[in-house]
Design an enzyme around this catalytic site. Sequence first.
Site, PDB file in Angstrom:
ATOM      1  CG  HIS A   1      -1.767  -9.730   6.259  1.00  0.00           C
ATOM      2  ND1 HIS A   1      -1.399 -10.238   5.030  1.00  0.00           N
ATOM      3  CD2 HIS A   1      -3.120  -9.771   6.296  1.00  0.00           C
ATOM      4  CE1 HIS A   1      -2.493 -10.580   4.360  1.00  0.00           C
ATOM      5  NE2 HIS A   1      -3.542 -10.302   5.105  1.00  0.00           N
TER       6      HIS A   1
ATOM      7  CG  ASP B   1      -0.693 -13.682   5.232  1.00  0.00           C
ATOM      8  OD1 ASP B   1       0.366 -13.055   5.301  1.00  0.00           O
ATOM      9  OD2 ASP B   1      -1.391 -13.733   4.203  1.00  0.00           O
TER      10      ASP B   1
ATOM     11  CG  LEU C   1       4.099  -9.327  -2.345  1.00  0.00           C
ATOM     12  CD1 LEU C   1       3.473  -8.751  -3.612  1.00  0.00           C
ATOM     13  CD2 LEU C   1       3.148  -9.161  -1.163  1.00  0.00           C
TER      14      LEU C   1
ATOM     15  CD  GLU D   1       0.251  -1.968   6.069  1.00  0.00           C
ATOM     16  OE1 GLU D   1       1.377  -2.340   5.738  1.00  0.00           O
ATOM     17  OE2 GLU D   1      -0.732  -2.044   5.306  1.00  0.00           O
TER      18      GLU D   1
ATOM     19  CB  ILE E   1       8.900 -17.371   4.884  1.00  0.00           C
ATOM     20  CG1 ILE E   1       8.810 -15.850   4.698  1.00  0.00           C
ATOM     21  CG2 ILE E   1      10.161 -17.754   5.636  1.00  0.00           C
ATOM     22  CD1 ILE E   1       9.995 -15.201   4.041  1.00  0.00           C
TER      23      ILE E   1
ATOM     24  N   GLY F   1       8.019  -0.367  -0.862  1.00  0.00           N
ATOM     25  CA  GLY F   1       8.904  -0.217   0.291  1.00  0.00           C
ATOM     26  C   GLY F   1       8.561   0.887   1.269  1.00  0.00           C
ATOM     27  CB  SER F   2       5.576   2.982   2.025  1.00  0.00           C
ATOM     28  OG  SER F   2       4.569   2.089   2.437  1.00  0.00           O
ATOM     29  CG  ASN F   3       4.895  -1.165   5.837  1.00  0.00           C
ATOM     30  OD1 ASN F   3       4.546  -0.730   6.924  1.00  0.00           O
ATOM     31  ND2 ASN F   3       4.040  -1.524   4.904  1.00  0.00           N
TER      32      ASN F   3
ATOM     33  CG  ASN G   1       4.228 -10.565   7.030  1.00  0.00           C
ATOM     34  OD1 ASN G   1       4.742  -9.786   6.220  1.00  0.00           O
ATOM     35  ND2 ASN G   1       3.046 -11.127   6.811  1.00  0.00           N
TER      36      ASN G   1
HETATM   37  C1  GAR Z   1       1.593  -3.245   2.660  1.00  0.00           C
HETATM   38  O1  GAR Z   1       0.252  -2.859   2.756  1.00  0.00           O
HETATM   39  C2  GAR Z   1       1.805  -4.595   3.345  1.00  0.00           C
HETATM   40  O2  GAR Z   1       1.038  -4.745   4.496  1.00  0.00           O
HETATM   41  C3  GAR Z   1       1.351  -5.539   2.266  1.00  0.00           C
HETATM   42  O3  GAR Z   1       1.871  -5.005   1.077  1.00  0.00           O
HETATM   43  C4  GAR Z   1       1.955  -3.576   1.203  1.00  0.00           C
HETATM   44  C5  GAR Z   1       3.365  -3.171   0.877  1.00  0.00           C
HETATM   45  O4  GAR Z   1       3.514  -1.790   0.861  1.00  0.00           O
HETATM   46  N1  GAR Z   1       1.802  -6.859   2.526  1.00  0.00           N
HETATM   47  C6  GAR Z   1       1.121  -7.943   2.188  1.00  0.00           C
HETATM   48  O5  GAR Z   1       0.073  -7.901   1.587  1.00  0.00           O
HETATM   49  C7  GAR Z   1       1.764  -9.262   2.631  1.00  0.00           C
HETATM   50  N2  GAR Z   1       0.787 -10.310   2.629  1.00  0.00           N
HETATM   51  P1  GAR Z   1       4.956  -1.141   0.927  1.00  0.00           P
HETATM   52  O6  GAR Z   1       5.807  -1.851  -0.147  1.00  0.00           O
HETATM   53  O7  GAR Z   1       4.719   0.284   0.575  1.00  0.00           O
HETATM   54  O8  GAR Z   1       5.492  -1.333   2.307  1.00  0.00           O
END
Ligand code: GAR
Length: 199
Positions: free
Chosen positions: A109, A150, A90, A179, A93, A15-17, A107
Amino acid sequence: MNKPIGIGVLASGGGSNFESLVKAGIPGAKFRFLVVNKPGVGALDRAKRLGVEALVIEPRAFADRSAFYDAVAGEMEKRGVSLVCLAGFLLMIEPNFIRRFPGRILNIHPALLPKFGGKGMWGHHVHEAVLAAGEKESGCTVHVVDEQFDHGPILAQAQVPVLPGDTPDALAARVLEQEHTIYPETVWKVIRKMGESKP
Ligand code: GAR
C-alpha cells in the site's frame, strides 16, 4: 534443496510492482501466474515480456464477487500457487479467497498504514490525501491481507519525506521507488519462513 514456493500475483494496472517482484530474483520463489481483473492493462505486457503466464479474469463474468474469487483461487491452485501477492490490485479481497490462502496473501500500500488506508484510498488518491493533510512524511507498507481493506499484520514499512512543492505524482514516484525495494525483500523473508515451516 526445497521445492520453490509458487507465487501468484493479482494486479489491476501498470504492474511495476509485479515486474520488480519477478526481476528481483527472489531465492526460493517461482512466479507462476498473473491474474488481472480487466483487459488491456500494462501488467499484461510486462507478463508477456517476463515470460510469466497471465490471465484476464473479469468480475462481471461471474454471478458475484465470491464466485469470481473462487475462480481466481482455482486457477492459482491449479498452477501450484501457495503465496499470493497483490500488486496494485484495487478490488476488495473477499473472505472465501482469504480462506483458500490463509495468512498467505500480501499487499503493498502506498502510505504508512494505518494512516491513509481503506476504501477509496488507492493510487493517486492516497498521495493527494497525504499532501492535503500536510504530512511531513509518507511511505509504503507491506502487510498480510485480512478481511478489512488495507488492514492486517504489518510486515514492513519504508518512509520518504514529503518535500515542499510536492505534487501527487512526484510523491507517488518517490514512494514507488521504495515499494520496489521493500516488497521483494519482504516476500523473500516470508518465503524463507514458509520454507522453514515445511516438514
Ligand atoms: C502502487 O503504488 C501500489 O502501492 C498501489 O497502486 C500502485 C500500483 O502501481 N496500490 C494501492 O493503492 C492499493 N491500495 P503498479 O501497478 O505500477 O505496481
